[in-house]
Design a protein around this motif. Structure first.
Motif, PDB file in Angstrom:
ATOM      1  N   GLY A  54     -51.425  97.940  89.001  1.00  0.00           N
ATOM      2  CA  GLY A  54     -52.608  98.109  88.161  1.00  0.00           C
ATOM      3  C   GLY A  54     -52.340  98.859  86.877  1.00  0.00           C
ATOM      4  N   VAL A  55     -51.101  99.305  86.673  1.00  0.00           N
ATOM      5  CA  VAL A  55     -50.697 100.002  85.450  1.00  0.00           C
ATOM      6  C   VAL A  55     -51.628 101.191  85.180  1.00  0.00           C
ATOM      7  CG1 VAL A  55     -49.811  99.570  83.119  1.00  0.00           C
ATOM      8  CG2 VAL A  55     -50.141  97.667  84.648  1.00  0.00           C
ATOM      9  N   ASP A  56     -51.899 101.969  86.231  1.00  0.00           N
ATOM     10  CA  ASP A  56     -52.836 103.082  86.107  1.00  0.00           C
ATOM     11  C   ASP A  56     -52.182 104.387  85.647  1.00  0.00           C
ATOM     12  OD1 ASP A  56     -54.820 101.414  87.005  1.00  0.00           O
ATOM     13  OD2 ASP A  56     -54.621 102.027  89.099  1.00  0.00           O
ATOM     14  N   ASP A  57     -50.866 104.494  85.761  1.00  0.00           N
ATOM     15  CA  ASP A  57     -50.200 105.783  85.535  1.00  0.00           C
ATOM     16  C   ASP A  57     -49.522 105.876  84.171  1.00  0.00           C
ATOM     17  OD1 ASP A  57     -48.485 103.774  86.428  1.00  0.00           O
ATOM     18  OD2 ASP A  57     -47.016 105.190  87.192  1.00  0.00           O
ATOM     19  N   LEU A  58     -50.118 105.268  83.175  1.00  0.00           N
ATOM     20  CA  LEU A  58     -49.615 105.365  81.804  1.00  0.00           C
ATOM     21  C   LEU A  58     -50.430 106.405  81.041  1.00  0.00           C
ATOM     22  CD1 LEU A  58     -48.972 101.734  80.491  1.00  0.00           C
ATOM     23  CD2 LEU A  58     -47.308 103.580  80.582  1.00  0.00           C
ATOM     24  N   ARG A  59     -49.736 107.311  80.375  1.00  0.00           N
ATOM     25  CA  ARG A  59     -50.423 108.306  79.556  1.00  0.00           C
ATOM     26  C   ARG A  59     -49.617 108.570  78.287  1.00  0.00           C
ATOM     27  NH1 ARG A  59     -53.315 107.286  83.146  1.00  0.00           N
ATOM     28  NH2 ARG A  59     -54.664 108.650  84.392  1.00  0.00           N
ATOM     29  N   ILE A  60     -50.317 108.915  77.228  1.00  0.00           N
ATOM     30  CA  ILE A  60     -49.682 109.412  76.009  1.00  0.00           C
ATOM     31  C   ILE A  60     -50.165 110.845  75.812  1.00  0.00           C
ATOM     32  CG2 ILE A  60     -49.425 109.160  73.521  1.00  0.00           C
ATOM     33  CD1 ILE A  60     -49.959 106.192  73.827  1.00  0.00           C
ATOM     34  N   PHE A  61     -49.218 111.768  75.705  1.00  0.00           N
ATOM     35  CA  PHE A  61     -49.550 113.170  75.459  1.00  0.00           C
ATOM     36  C   PHE A  61     -48.948 113.608  74.131  1.00  0.00           C
ATOM     37  CE2 PHE A  61     -49.782 113.231  80.198  1.00  0.00           C
ATOM     38  CZ  PHE A  61     -51.107 113.634  80.311  1.00  0.00           C
ATOM     39  N   GLY A  62     -49.715 114.379  73.402  1.00  0.00           N
ATOM     40  CA  GLY A  62     -49.220 115.009  72.186  1.00  0.00           C
ATOM     41  C   GLY A  62     -49.104 116.503  72.412  1.00  0.00           C
ATOM     42  N   ILE A  63     -47.954 117.074  72.055  1.00  0.00           N
ATOM     43  CA  ILE A  63     -47.702 118.492  72.313  1.00  0.00           C
ATOM     44  C   ILE A  63     -47.366 119.190  71.001  1.00  0.00           C
ATOM     45  CG2 ILE A  63     -46.219 120.143  73.523  1.00  0.00           C
ATOM     46  CD1 ILE A  63     -45.774 117.964  75.640  1.00  0.00           C
ATOM     47  N   LYS A  64     -48.055 120.313  70.764  1.00  0.00           N
ATOM     48  CA  LYS A  64     -47.763 121.165  69.611  1.00  0.00           C
ATOM     49  C   LYS A  64     -47.952 122.613  70.052  1.00  0.00           C
ATOM     50  CE  LYS A  64     -50.597 121.428  66.117  1.00  0.00           C
ATOM     51  NZ  LYS A  64     -51.343 121.098  64.868  1.00  0.00           N
ATOM     52  N   GLY A  65     -46.809 123.292  70.155  1.00  0.00           N
ATOM     53  CA  GLY A  65     -46.884 124.672  70.628  1.00  0.00           C
ATOM     54  C   GLY A  65     -47.368 124.720  72.062  1.00  0.00           C
ATOM     55  N   LYS A  66     -48.462 125.479  72.268  1.00  0.00           N
ATOM     56  CA  LYS A  66     -49.006 125.609  73.617  1.00  0.00           C
ATOM     57  C   LYS A  66     -50.113 124.597  73.907  1.00  0.00           C
ATOM     58  CE  LYS A  66     -52.437 129.071  72.243  1.00  0.00           C
ATOM     59  NZ  LYS A  66     -52.931 130.439  72.480  1.00  0.00           N
ATOM     60  N   ASP A  67     -50.445 123.767  72.930  1.00  0.00           N
ATOM     61  CA  ASP A  67     -51.537 122.811  73.093  1.00  0.00           C
ATOM     62  C   ASP A  67     -51.014 121.442  73.514  1.00  0.00           C
ATOM     63  OD1 ASP A  67     -53.441 124.705  72.303  1.00  0.00           O
ATOM     64  OD2 ASP A  67     -53.072 124.268  70.185  1.00  0.00           O
ATOM     65  N   THR A  68     -51.724 120.831  74.447  1.00  0.00           N
ATOM     66  CA  THR A  68     -51.423 119.472  74.895  1.00  0.00           C
ATOM     67  C   THR A  68     -52.672 118.618  74.735  1.00  0.00           C
ATOM     68  OG1 THR A  68     -49.856 120.312  76.513  1.00  0.00           O
ATOM     69  CG2 THR A  68     -50.596 118.053  76.796  1.00  0.00           C
ATOM     70  N   ILE A  69     -52.515 117.467  74.088  1.00  0.00           N
ATOM     71  CA  ILE A  69     -53.635 116.565  73.848  1.00  0.00           C
ATOM     72  C   ILE A  69     -53.334 115.226  74.497  1.00  0.00           C
ATOM     73  CG2 ILE A  69     -54.996 115.364  72.093  1.00  0.00           C
ATOM     74  CD1 ILE A  69     -54.323 117.618  70.164  1.00  0.00           C
ATOM     75  N   GLU A  70     -54.293 114.715  75.252  1.00  0.00           N
ATOM     76  CA  GLU A  70     -54.151 113.376  75.820  1.00  0.00           C
ATOM     77  C   GLU A  70     -54.688 112.353  74.827  1.00  0.00           C
ATOM     78  OE1 GLU A  70     -55.373 113.046  79.834  1.00  0.00           O
ATOM     79  OE2 GLU A  70     -55.365 110.856  79.853  1.00  0.00           O
ATOM     80  N   VAL A  71     -53.884 111.355  74.532  1.00  0.00           N
ATOM     81  CA  VAL A  71     -54.228 110.361  73.518  1.00  0.00           C
ATOM     82  C   VAL A  71     -54.955 109.193  74.180  1.00  0.00           C
ATOM     83  CG1 VAL A  71     -53.293 108.714  71.844  1.00  0.00           C
ATOM     84  CG2 VAL A  71     -52.264 110.994  72.084  1.00  0.00           C
ATOM     85  N   PRO A  72     -56.173 108.860  73.732  1.00  0.00           N
ATOM     86  CA  PRO A  72     -56.888 107.711  74.300  1.00  0.00           C
ATOM     87  C   PRO A  72     -56.271 106.396  73.835  1.00  0.00           C
ATOM     88  CG  PRO A  72     -58.149 108.645  72.503  1.00  0.00           C
ATOM     89  CD  PRO A  72     -56.960 109.555  72.695  1.00  0.00           C
ATOM     90  N   TYR A  73     -56.291 105.405  74.720  1.00  0.00           N
ATOM     91  CA  TYR A  73     -55.691 104.115  74.360  1.00  0.00           C
ATOM     92  C   TYR A  73     -56.413 102.975  75.067  1.00  0.00           C
ATOM     93  CZ  TYR A  73     -53.378 104.098  78.938  1.00  0.00           C
ATOM     94  OH  TYR A  73     -53.123 104.098  80.290  1.00  0.00           O
ATOM     95  N   LEU A  74     -56.198 101.785  74.544  1.00  0.00           N
ATOM     96  CA  LEU A  74     -56.611 100.539  75.190  1.00  0.00           C
ATOM     97  C   LEU A  74     -55.349  99.772  75.546  1.00  0.00           C
ATOM     98  CD1 LEU A  74     -59.511  99.294  72.868  1.00  0.00           C
ATOM     99  CD2 LEU A  74     -59.731 100.396  75.097  1.00  0.00           C
ATOM    100  N   LEU A  75     -55.347  99.125  76.709  1.00  0.00           N
ATOM    101  CA  LEU A  75     -54.198  98.340  77.141  1.00  0.00           C
ATOM    102  C   LEU A  75     -54.574  96.869  77.067  1.00  0.00           C
ATOM    103  CD1 LEU A  75     -51.319  98.829  78.163  1.00  0.00           C
ATOM    104  CD2 LEU A  75     -52.199  98.618  80.491  1.00  0.00           C
ATOM    105  N   LYS A  76     -53.832  96.115  76.255  1.00  0.00           N
ATOM    106  CA  LYS A  76     -54.154  94.712  76.017  1.00  0.00           C
ATOM    107  C   LYS A  76     -53.005  93.812  76.452  1.00  0.00           C
ATOM    108  CE  LYS A  76     -58.144  95.214  73.895  1.00  0.00           C
ATOM    109  NZ  LYS A  76     -59.391  94.628  74.432  1.00  0.00           N
TER     110      LYS A  76
END
Length: 408
Positions: A54-76
């Motif tokens: 189901g390709v459920d375990d794909l994530r994009i994370f952005g890291i800067k210093g102590k901050d981590t941001i999860e990047v929203p995406y669409l899978l086509k």
């Protein structure tokens, strides 16, 4: 001094927060070339074999210093998009001249069609069809000639091919002529327009091709091994025979494997079941599925096996469309995590507002995620304190009951 301690604690807390979000993913790939908010990226082939179903375990994370941001995406996935519309019509007349049956149809409004589906009361027939078009019901122009339709129904086969397919045509009237030595009854018909928006398909190379004609079970079995697990959604079989053929076919994909004394065996699930016939293209479409092995089974019954000379495989690569809110972050693609649910991003509700022309970013080579940790639950009694406590309780109980017995 206190300020330094606070800074150190803040740094350690930041590192722990980063790891807390990424430590369940075993692998990562660096993403470079982020220059605007919206980008697309194509998943590399080597990544698919490590993804969950189901390709459920794909994530994009952005890291800067102590901050981590999860990047929203669409899978086509860009598969063919087929749109079929039924075009209204009425049957004008039916006539017979000798052993030829004529049926005339009129569209209720000017429109393009490229398909007519026919249903007959009869079974077990083999007829030739002529299709013509006209705009005045006087002058007729040929569309199809000697087009074969067929129906076979017995204990081994239930096959019917009564679909007339032809290039786009725009006439007001259509006339069908069918030659038959036996009485013929048309019970239903539909005029259709089918439009196909071409998708993006990638050729899939296979490493092994193992064909066996099983005379005991009267079937031909082909097992095809791929270099690595990738998406597949299209199969074409190069099949030849000296005579027309129509046989049941089943296409399966390997879900997992296990070792036996005879070697590695596979569990398979069905991708497609239908018929392979000389009347139709020996091409099969099915939902895009990630696998590294497929099995094709053709039922021969009492017929000679078909001459099979290889096959063609294609699949639709997955494309991610992602929104990068902070261009100064270091981004990476993370994957291979157990018990991870599919993400739910709100950008899926506003897909129409995503720019149409997107630049691609670069996806690096696979790396082991250094922050990956596996939480292992140790058995309760592996702890020595628990063992000593248990022994004390047992000795106390034995002493109590022994003293009670001696006293009595």
């Amino acid at each position: 001094m206190k300020l330094k301690i606070k800074l150190i604690l803040a740094f350690l807390l930041g590192v722990s927060l980063v790891k807390a979000q990424t430590n369940t993913y075993q692998f990562k790939r660096q993403i470079t070339g982020v220059s605007t908010n919206w980008h697309s990226l194509t998943l590399p082939d080597g990544l698919y074999q490590k993804l969950n179903t189901g390709v459920d375990d794909l994530r994009i994370f952005g890291i800067k210093g102590k901050d981590t941001i999860e990047v929203p995406y669409l899978l086509k996935q860009r598969a063919n998009e087929v749109n079929t519309a039924e075009i209204p019509f009425k049957q004008l007349n039916q006539s017979t001249i000798g052993d030829v049956y004529y049926y005339t149809f009129q569209l209720t409004e000017a429109n393009v069609i490229n398909q007519i589906n026919l249903d007959f009361k009869q079974e077990n027939f083999d007829w030739k069809v002529v299709l013509e078009g006209s705009n005045d019901n006087q002058n007729w122009f040929g569309i199809l000639k000697d087009y074969r339709i067929l129906s076979i129904k017995n204990k081994d086969t239930d096959y019917k091919f009564t679909k007339l397919s032809f290039p786009d045509a725009k006439y007001q009237f259509y006339r069908i002529a069918i030659k038959s030595n036996l009485p013929l009854t048309l019970t239903g018909s539909k005029t259709l327009r089918t439009d196909t928006i071409k998708g993006v398909y990638n050729e899939v190379k296979y490493q092994t091709y193992d064909l066996k004609n099983d005379t005991k079970n009267k079937e031909t079995v082909i097992e095809v091994g791929l270099k690595t697990a990738v998406p597949i959604s299209f199969l074409k079989i190069n099949a030849q025979s000296d005579f027309d053929f129509y046989r049941a076919i089943r296409i399966e994909y390997a879900t997992d494997s296990f070792k036996t004394e005879k070697g590695i065996e596979y569990n398979f699930s069905t991708l497609y079941e239908g018929t392979i016939s000389s009347l139709e293209k020996t091409e099969f479409n099915f939902p895009n599925t990630i696998t590294g092995r497929i099995k094709i089974t053709i039922s021969n019954n009492d017929n000679r096996p078909l001459r099979l000379s290889g096959l063609e495989l294609q699949g639709n690569s997955y494309q991610m469309i992602a929104r990068f809110d902070d261009l100064t972050n270091e981004y990476a693609l993370y994957y291979d995590s157990e018990n991870t649910l599919a993400p739910n991003y709100e950008i899926a509700k506003f897909e129409s507002k995503i720019p149409s022309n997107l630049n691609s970013v670069n996806v690096g080579e696979e790396q082991k995620n250094p922050s990956y940790t596996v939480k292992v639950e140790k058995p309760l009694f592996e702890n020595k304190i628990w063992l000593w406590a248990l022994m004390v309780v047992i000795i106390a109980l034995l002493g109590f009951f022994s003293f009670k017995m001696l006293k009595s």
